[in-house]
Write an enzyme that holds these catalytic residues in place. Sequence first.
Site, PDB file in Angstrom:
ATOM      1  N   ARG A  52     -16.144   4.375  41.542  1.00  0.00           N
ATOM      2  CA  ARG A  52     -14.968   3.490  41.449  1.00  0.00           C
ATOM      3  C   ARG A  52     -14.171   3.516  42.754  1.00  0.00           C
ATOM      4  O   ARG A  52     -13.686   2.484  43.218  1.00  0.00           O
ATOM      5  CB  ARG A  52     -14.097   3.913  40.259  1.00  0.00           C
ATOM      6  CG  ARG A  52     -12.965   2.948  39.972  1.00  0.00           C
ATOM      7  CD  ARG A  52     -12.293   3.230  38.654  1.00  0.00           C
ATOM      8  NE  ARG A  52     -11.538   4.485  38.671  1.00  0.00           N
ATOM      9  CZ  ARG A  52     -10.901   4.993  37.612  1.00  0.00           C
ATOM     10  NH1 ARG A  52     -10.953   4.364  36.451  1.00  0.00           N
ATOM     11  NH2 ARG A  52     -10.242   6.121  37.690  1.00  0.00           N
ATOM     12  N   LYS A 151      -8.430   0.464  41.987  1.00  0.00           N
ATOM     13  CA  LYS A 151      -7.397   1.484  41.754  1.00  0.00           C
ATOM     14  C   LYS A 151      -6.680   1.688  43.082  1.00  0.00           C
ATOM     15  O   LYS A 151      -7.009   2.585  43.869  1.00  0.00           O
ATOM     16  CB  LYS A 151      -8.040   2.772  41.224  1.00  0.00           C
ATOM     17  CG  LYS A 151      -7.014   3.748  40.647  1.00  0.00           C
ATOM     18  CD  LYS A 151      -7.692   4.802  39.816  1.00  0.00           C
ATOM     19  CE  LYS A 151      -6.752   5.928  39.429  1.00  0.00           C
ATOM     20  NZ  LYS A 151      -5.659   5.550  38.548  1.00  0.00           N
ATOM     21  N   GLU A 184      -3.282  -3.441  29.537  1.00  0.00           N
ATOM     22  CA  GLU A 184      -3.388  -1.976  29.466  1.00  0.00           C
ATOM     23  C   GLU A 184      -1.986  -1.393  29.383  1.00  0.00           C
ATOM     24  O   GLU A 184      -1.000  -2.129  29.428  1.00  0.00           O
ATOM     25  CB  GLU A 184      -4.131  -1.429  30.688  1.00  0.00           C
ATOM     26  CG  GLU A 184      -3.431  -1.703  32.011  1.00  0.00           C
ATOM     27  CD  GLU A 184      -4.219  -1.229  33.233  1.00  0.00           C
ATOM     28  OE1 GLU A 184      -5.140  -0.423  33.096  1.00  0.00           O
ATOM     29  OE2 GLU A 184      -3.876  -1.679  34.337  1.00  0.00           O
TER      30      GLU A 184
HETATM   31  N1  PMP Z   1      -5.040   2.149  33.683  1.00  0.00           N
HETATM   32  C1  PMP Z   1      -4.273   2.556  34.712  1.00  0.00           C
HETATM   33  C2  PMP Z   1      -3.305   1.596  35.287  1.00  0.00           C
HETATM   34  C3  PMP Z   1      -4.392   3.861  35.207  1.00  0.00           C
HETATM   35  O1  PMP Z   1      -3.622   4.259  36.233  1.00  0.00           O
HETATM   36  C4  PMP Z   1      -5.321   4.737  34.621  1.00  0.00           C
HETATM   37  C5  PMP Z   1      -5.488   6.133  35.180  1.00  0.00           C
HETATM   38  N2  PMP Z   1      -4.376   6.949  34.949  1.00  0.00           N
HETATM   39  C6  PMP Z   1      -6.082   4.287  33.536  1.00  0.00           C
HETATM   40  C7  PMP Z   1      -5.928   2.979  33.115  1.00  0.00           C
HETATM   41  C8  PMP Z   1      -7.080   5.186  32.874  1.00  0.00           C
HETATM   42  O2  PMP Z   1      -8.209   5.341  33.694  1.00  0.00           O
HETATM   43  P1  PMP Z   1      -9.034   6.711  33.747  1.00  0.00           P
HETATM   44  O3  PMP Z   1      -9.531   6.959  32.373  1.00  0.00           O
HETATM   45  O4  PMP Z   1     -10.134   6.445  34.714  1.00  0.00           O
HETATM   46  O5  PMP Z   1      -8.095   7.773  34.198  1.00  0.00           O
END
Ligand code: PMP
Length: 288
Positions: A52, A151, A184
């Site tokens: 990622r 990200k 989200e």
């Molecule tokens: N959405 C956002 C905006 C995030 O910053 C994160 C990580 N904290 C997630 C979803 C969850 O992703 P992950 O399971 O890869 O931590």
Amino acid sequence: MALKIWLNDKLVDQSQACISVYDHGLLYGDGVFEGIRIYSGRIFELAAHLKRLYESARVIRIEIPISVSAMLDAVEETVKANGITDGYIRLVITRGIGTLGINPFACKKPQIIIIADTIRMYREELYEKGMKVISACTMRCHPLSLPPQVKSLNYLNNILAKIEAIDNGVPEAIMYNHAGYVAEASGDNVFIVKNGVLYTPPTHAGSLDGITRAVVMRIAAENGIKVVEDNLTRFDLYVSDEFFLTGTAAEVIGVIEIDGRQIGDGKPGAITKMLREKFFNCARGRTD
Ligand code: PMP
């Protein structure tokens, strides 16, 4: 105790781990990052996080100056040097030093920062009782403004939603996209259960392609639960049987109220609890 921080090509003392005030990571939030967990001395889903990271960098035209395998070694070395067996890694790539203008191509050397530290999670009580959330007024960035799968270091959109949550006395806010569908939470992915089926918004609705999300979907499927990626509305959240969030720091946490509407019987549901427990065991390398 002072930590050893990985900076570009070596470990340095925390006090020496400095970044220029001309770095575009600071000036413009121009960069990418990952948050990764260490459980019982094992780095959880490191390959997926690195994939990622490199894909995020590629999309915003940052060429990470070292290979994935060299990055993997650097992460492992940083964790080892700090003696962390249960904790959190923050891996940051900034655009590097440039001018005061935004032109990213004036920045010649992306900076690599790796921090391995302990982590503060939500209180245990919140996992047992479940959390309350609100719907944020702040709309999730349009996918054509910024692909949600990137990200990036630029979290202002999420931060505005987090401010709304805190102002309303709850830890998290649910963000909706330009079409009104669930995207989200400010720092986590969203799931609901309805009639025994697990639903989560597709990433193109405006969510990060969460690593925890992917593991939870896999665990659910392995346990005979149908998993559907589909657009969800605020209505769907309000009338869900169960509701939970997933993320690297939060793991799996039940939601028991949104916008003053109780979810189910006001306690984390059975499927949520089962997935939380199985995720917990999987992350710690325990299988049943
Ligand atoms: N959405 C956002 C905006 C995030 O910053 C994160 C990580 N904290 C997630 C979803 C969850 O992703 P992950 O399971 O890869 O931590």
